[in-house]
Scaffold this active site. Structure first.
Site, PDB file in Angstrom:
ATOM      1  N   GLY A 219       0.828  -1.196   0.000  1.00 17.86           N
ATOM      2  CA  GLY A 219       0.000   0.000   0.000  1.00 17.86           C
ATOM      3  C   GLY A 219       0.862   1.246   0.000  1.00 17.86           C
ATOM      4  N   GLY A 221       2.225   5.263   1.034  1.00 26.68           N
ATOM      5  CA  GLY A 221       2.370   6.200   2.127  1.00 26.68           C
ATOM      6  C   GLY A 221       3.126   5.707   3.345  1.00 26.68           C
ATOM      7  N   CYS A 246       5.567  -5.479   1.856  1.00 29.99           N
ATOM      8  CA  CYS A 246       5.795  -4.048   1.637  1.00 29.99           C
ATOM      9  C   CYS A 246       5.212  -3.203   2.788  1.00 29.99           C
ATOM     10  CB  CYS A 246       5.248  -3.623   0.278  1.00 29.99           C
ATOM     11  SG  CYS A 246       5.965  -2.071  -0.309  1.00 29.99           S
ATOM     12  N   LEU A 247       4.127  -2.473   2.572  1.00 36.55           N
ATOM     13  CA  LEU A 247       3.523  -1.730   3.679  1.00 36.55           C
ATOM     14  C   LEU A 247       3.109  -2.692   4.785  1.00 36.55           C
ATOM     15  CD1 LEU A 247       2.503   1.074   4.722  1.00 36.55           C
ATOM     16  CD2 LEU A 247       0.290   0.465   3.754  1.00 36.55           C
ATOM     17  N   GLN A 250       5.971  -3.265   7.036  1.00 41.43           N
ATOM     18  CA  GLN A 250       6.200  -2.148   7.948  1.00 41.43           C
ATOM     19  C   GLN A 250       5.178  -2.138   9.080  1.00 41.43           C
ATOM     20  OE1 GLN A 250       6.046   1.155   5.226  1.00 41.43           O
ATOM     21  NE2 GLN A 250       7.665   0.293   3.942  1.00 41.43           N
ATOM     22  N   TYR A 291       9.496   4.097   2.627  1.00 42.13           N
ATOM     23  CA  TYR A 291       9.789   3.950   4.052  1.00 42.13           C
ATOM     24  C   TYR A 291      10.425   2.587   4.289  1.00 42.13           C
ATOM     25  CZ  TYR A 291       6.886   8.066   4.822  1.00 42.13           C
ATOM     26  OH  TYR A 291       6.380   9.338   4.797  1.00 42.13           O
ATOM     27  N   HIS A 331       8.376  -7.275  -3.262  1.00 39.31           N
ATOM     28  CA  HIS A 331       7.132  -7.835  -3.797  1.00 39.31           C
ATOM     29  C   HIS A 331       7.352  -9.231  -4.380  1.00 39.31           C
ATOM     30  CE1 HIS A 331       4.453  -4.293  -3.535  1.00 39.31           C
ATOM     31  NE2 HIS A 331       5.600  -3.634  -3.570  1.00 39.31           N
ATOM     32  N   GLU A 333       5.111 -11.173  -5.444  1.00 38.66           N
ATOM     33  CA  GLU A 333       4.192 -11.349  -6.570  1.00 38.66           C
ATOM     34  C   GLU A 333       4.739 -10.693  -7.836  1.00 38.66           C
ATOM     35  OE1 GLU A 333       3.240  -7.242  -5.302  1.00 38.66           O
ATOM     36  OE2 GLU A 333       3.811  -9.102  -4.277  1.00 38.66           O
TER      37      GLU A 333
END
Length: 376
Positions: A219, A221, A246-247, A250, A291, A331, A333
């Site tokens: 995702g 941000g 990924c997000l 985090q 990030y 990633h 995928e």
């Protein structure tokens, strides 16, 4: 038609417009992928960003329905060295220019993307304004100064409703923080029974779905902008096997007591080397993030670092030392990008199987019987 890109440091790029007419602001970033511009445009993780492609030629193989990572692009602008208006590809259904026009995305070509990329690497990501208007530079600077970097990208890109992608094997709750279609595709190929839920779904709601595992999606941000997701993940660690991407990686780290930081210019492209610390093997990976989990913050938690980035040594993978949970920053995928890391989905399913052996699910009859005995 002329288009202009103005950066917050005052640098102005003037080139040719393609795609939609209009104006947009966003964080200017770069992607080092050689191919995959359609997947980049449709990746929800680029929400609010103006993306520069370092590969000089874009649009040469057109657009095809099968290569979208989301139905609606969330990107705020597209910057290329050269735009090819007439694609040459038997799969192409329409052009890059037509795609941008359809979704109101401004594109600019015929600028020095090498110079722009070097500037971002030197100064870090910057706000920018991309326009086809005839406004003066002073007017554009005023608009750019008054603009804000988005903080609600996850809410913008996540599904608003619960829906399913049926299968006959493990039930996986996919928490959608702006998920790419590739994640669902990998789960479908393994015949998982997938329940896709909004980003703000609570731990109690997820428990009622009785999943075998939870996948935390990618995702856009700052992960700290979705504290409700951090709370949900922290409640579920140890109850249900978890895999974060990924997000999601985090959020898993933050829920486990670690911390995250903003990178100078991020990792975006399909050619980033990552080292598996257990095997010393290097994988070439697809990445898109601004990030990262800070290495020092992992100390003192129940997390272990499993992968690192070979370029800047940032954290690329984590696992919980006690509970069935792990995550990666890249990633698996991989769309666009290499597919050598999609074995991680198999490891996730194996972790679920091992968890079931250690913690067999009691039948409803057994639960009722235990409750009755407790009442006596």
């Amino acid at each position: 038609m002329q288009a202009r890109l103005l950066l917050e440091n005052g640098t102005l790029f003037t080139g040719l417009a393609f795609g939609a007419e209009g104006e947009s602001t966003g964080e200017v970033v770069f992607n080092t992928g050689i191919t995959g511009y359609q997947e980049v445009l449709s990746d929800p993780s680029y929400c609010g960003q103006i993306v520069t492609m370092t590969q000089p030629l874009m649009g040469n193989y057109g657009i095809t329905r099968d290569d979208f990572e989301s139905y609606v692009p969330f990107i705020h602008g597209f910057v290329v060295r050269r735009h090819e208006p007439v694609p040459s590809n038997w799969r192409a259904e329409y052009s890059l220019d037509e795609l941008l026009k359809e979704h109101g995305i401004v594109g600019i070509s015929e600028i020095d993307t090498r110079m722009l990329t070097r500037m971002i690497r030197s100064h870090g990501t910057m706000k920018g304004i991309l326009t086809t208007s005839a406004a003066s530079v002073e007017e554009l600077q005023e608009r750019l100064t008054g603009s804000e970097i988005l903080r609600d990208q996850v809410a913008r890109t996540s599904t608003n409703n619960i829906y399913t992608s049926p299968g006959s094997k493990e039930r996986i709750v996919l928490m959608d923080f702006g998920s790419k279609n590739g994640i669902l595709r990998e789960l479908n190929e393994r015949n998982c029974d997938v329940v896709i839920v909004p980003h703000d779904t609570t731990a109690e709601q997820i428990r009622h779905m009785r999943p075998d595992g939870i996948l935390l999606s990618n995702g856009p941000g700052d992960p700290k902008d979705v504290p409700e997701a951090i709370r949900t993940v922290s409640e579920l660690i140890g109850e249900i096997p978890i895999f974060g991407i990924c997000l999601g990686h985090q959020l898993f780290a933050l829920a486990s007591g670690a911390d995250t930081e903003k990178l100078k210019f991020g990792h975006r492209g399909g050619n980033h080397p990552v080292k598996d610390l257990a095997t010393n093997r290097c994988y070439i990976t697809s990445q898109n993030h601004g990030y990262a989990v800070t290495e020092k913050s992992v100390q003192g938690t129940e997390l272990e670092i499993t992968h690192i980035n070979n370029n800047d040594k940032t954290v690329e993978g984590l696992k919980h030392s006690i509970h069935p949970a792990f995550s990666v920053q890249y990633h698996p995928e991989a769309a666009p990008g290499p597919q050598e890391s999609n074995y991680l989905f198999d490891e996730f399913l194996q972790m679920i199987a091992d968890h079931k052996v250690k913690h067999p699910v009691r039948s409803r009859q057994a639960e009722l019987a235990a409750s009755a005995r407790g009442a006596q």
